[in-house]
Write an enzyme that holds these catalytic residues in place. Sequence first.
Site, PDB file in Angstrom:
ATOM      1  N   ARG A  46       0.763  -1.325  -0.013  1.00 57.41           N
ATOM      2  CA  ARG A  46       0.074   0.089  -0.071  1.00 57.41           C
ATOM      3  C   ARG A  46       1.004   1.114  -0.136  1.00 57.41           C
ATOM      4  NH1 ARG A  46      -1.366   1.588   4.598  1.00 57.41           N
ATOM      5  NH2 ARG A  46      -2.228  -0.573   5.373  1.00 57.41           N
ATOM      6  N   TYR A  98     -17.024  18.345 -13.467  1.00 58.54           N
ATOM      7  CA  TYR A  98     -17.215  16.910 -13.690  1.00 58.54           C
ATOM      8  C   TYR A  98     -18.440  16.401 -12.866  1.00 58.54           C
ATOM      9  CZ  TYR A  98     -16.742  11.857 -14.175  1.00 58.54           C
ATOM     10  OH  TYR A  98     -16.995  10.574 -14.230  1.00 58.54           O
ATOM     11  N   ASP A 170      -7.911  20.412 -12.790  1.00 58.79           N
ATOM     12  CA  ASP A 170      -8.189  19.044 -13.268  1.00 58.79           C
ATOM     13  C   ASP A 170      -8.025  19.142 -14.852  1.00 58.79           C
ATOM     14  OD1 ASP A 170      -9.561  16.650 -14.481  1.00 58.79           O
ATOM     15  OD2 ASP A 170     -11.237  16.715 -13.038  1.00 58.79           O
TER      16      ASP A 170
HETATM   17  C1  LIG Z   1     -13.748  11.086 -15.736  1.00 58.76           C
HETATM   18  C2  LIG Z   1     -13.418  12.221 -15.077  1.00 58.76           C
HETATM   19  C3  LIG Z   1     -13.210  12.408 -13.540  1.00 58.76           C
HETATM   20  C4  LIG Z   1     -13.290  11.237 -12.670  1.00 58.76           C
HETATM   21  O1  LIG Z   1     -12.350  10.211 -12.957  1.00 58.76           O
HETATM   22  P1  LIG Z   1     -12.514   8.801 -12.705  1.00 58.76           P
HETATM   23  O2  LIG Z   1     -11.254   8.100 -13.072  1.00 58.76           O
HETATM   24  O3  LIG Z   1     -13.857   8.020 -13.269  1.00 58.76           O
HETATM   25  O4  LIG Z   1     -12.743   8.666 -11.086  1.00 58.76           O
HETATM   26  C5  LIG Z   1     -12.739  13.628 -12.930  1.00 58.76           C
HETATM   27  N1  LIG Z   1     -12.696  14.722 -13.710  1.00 58.76           N
HETATM   28  C6  LIG Z   1     -12.826  14.509 -14.945  1.00 58.76           C
HETATM   29  C7  LIG Z   1     -12.817  15.773 -15.869  1.00 58.76           C
HETATM   30  C8  LIG Z   1     -13.247  13.499 -15.924  1.00 58.76           C
HETATM   31  O5  LIG Z   1     -13.458  13.560 -17.104  1.00 58.76           O
END
Ligand SMILES: *Cc1c(COP(=O)(O)O)cnc(C)c1O
Length: 379
Positions: A46, A98, A170
């Site tokens: 981990r 998202y 993000d």
């Molecule tokens: C898909 C996505 C997420 C979430 O990611 P997962 O891997 O599905 O948990 C977060 N931000 C954006 C912009 C995404 O497209």
Amino acid sequence: MGFATDAIHAGQQPDPTTGAIITPIYQTSTYVQAEIGKHKGYEYARTQNPTRAALEANIAALERGVCGIAFASGLAAINATLTLLKSGNHVVASSNLYGGTFRLFVRILATFGLEFSFVDTSNINLVEAAIQSSTRMIFIETPTNPTMTISDLAAISRIAQAHRLRFVVDNTFMSPYFQRPIELGADIVIHSTTKFLNGHSDSIGGMVVVKDPEEGERLAFIQNAAGAILSPFDAWLILRGTKTLAVRMRQHDANGRAIARFLGGQRQVQKIYYPGLADHPQHELAQRQMSGFGSMIAFELGSLEKANTLLKHVRLCSLAESLGGVETLISHPATMTHASVPREDRIRLGITDGLVRISVGIEDVEDIITDLEQALSRL
Ligand SMILES: *Cc1c(COP(=O)(O)O)cnc(C)c1O
């Protein structure tokens, strides 16, 4: 080194025991120690895993950060990042995050005392006005999903610095190939590696990249203490994915531009959201802070019925959630990715019942066009 070279080599050396050029999948839970307190830097999986460590170093290099921390999903990465904060702290966030991120913030983290203001971060004045004495973080996505609204990374990072706030981006939609927020002043970059970084629609994963080593230590502590780690097999798949990131993104971008141009000439298409089009409201900003426009496009057909007809008749384009894979995916945000967003909020964000989103893959673009053409002709 250049981006494509880093994508292939950063974080990876031939395996010390065999010379294997590819970092093996270290599928182990523990490591044998020679004597008390004497080990090779690995005690329990981990906490440390060589396959995961290679991927973390690889993506950190691509984002020009100092350290990467891998998680079981994009949302696990976002959750871990938000646990850097404390109860009572306030976050200024993009109003069109998202869907899963929005749900995490309001349904889970808000119940632990984090506070959120959701604003249109493409308007700098709204970002500045939302800051309170308890604000500790600005969290944005640019471009947003699915209407491709762009926020000014350099301008927001100046605001964050002036108020001593962590600036989190993000970067899932652009990947570091087209946009590197740390170079523009962001403190933390997050990825759902599920999308472009892995790129082959066969793994779920998340990554946080930081520019401050101390912040990296805090996140590594959270990774180990809360335990939402990425598996060695997924780390290996994503490392395989990033090796072709540069060539894939170039083709995604070329195909994305061609599909946007094609849609622009179709009478059934009322509006197109793609930052590469000159009439996109932030086309200039997009050109300034991104080196390409990618392959995410949304377009308006005018009604649920028309969207449904198109989605029923596509054959090469697959009706599915997710994005960023080599295959073209097409979806209906209002009933799929954004179904949990209240209807009025959705409409305000431009996510109407007639809106269709396409994640253009890297197939022969003529084939994608032929498929869309025959499906549009049914409308
Ligand atoms: C898909 C996505 C997420 C979430 O990611 P997962 O891997 O599905 O948990 C977060 N931000 C954006 C912009 C995404 O497209």
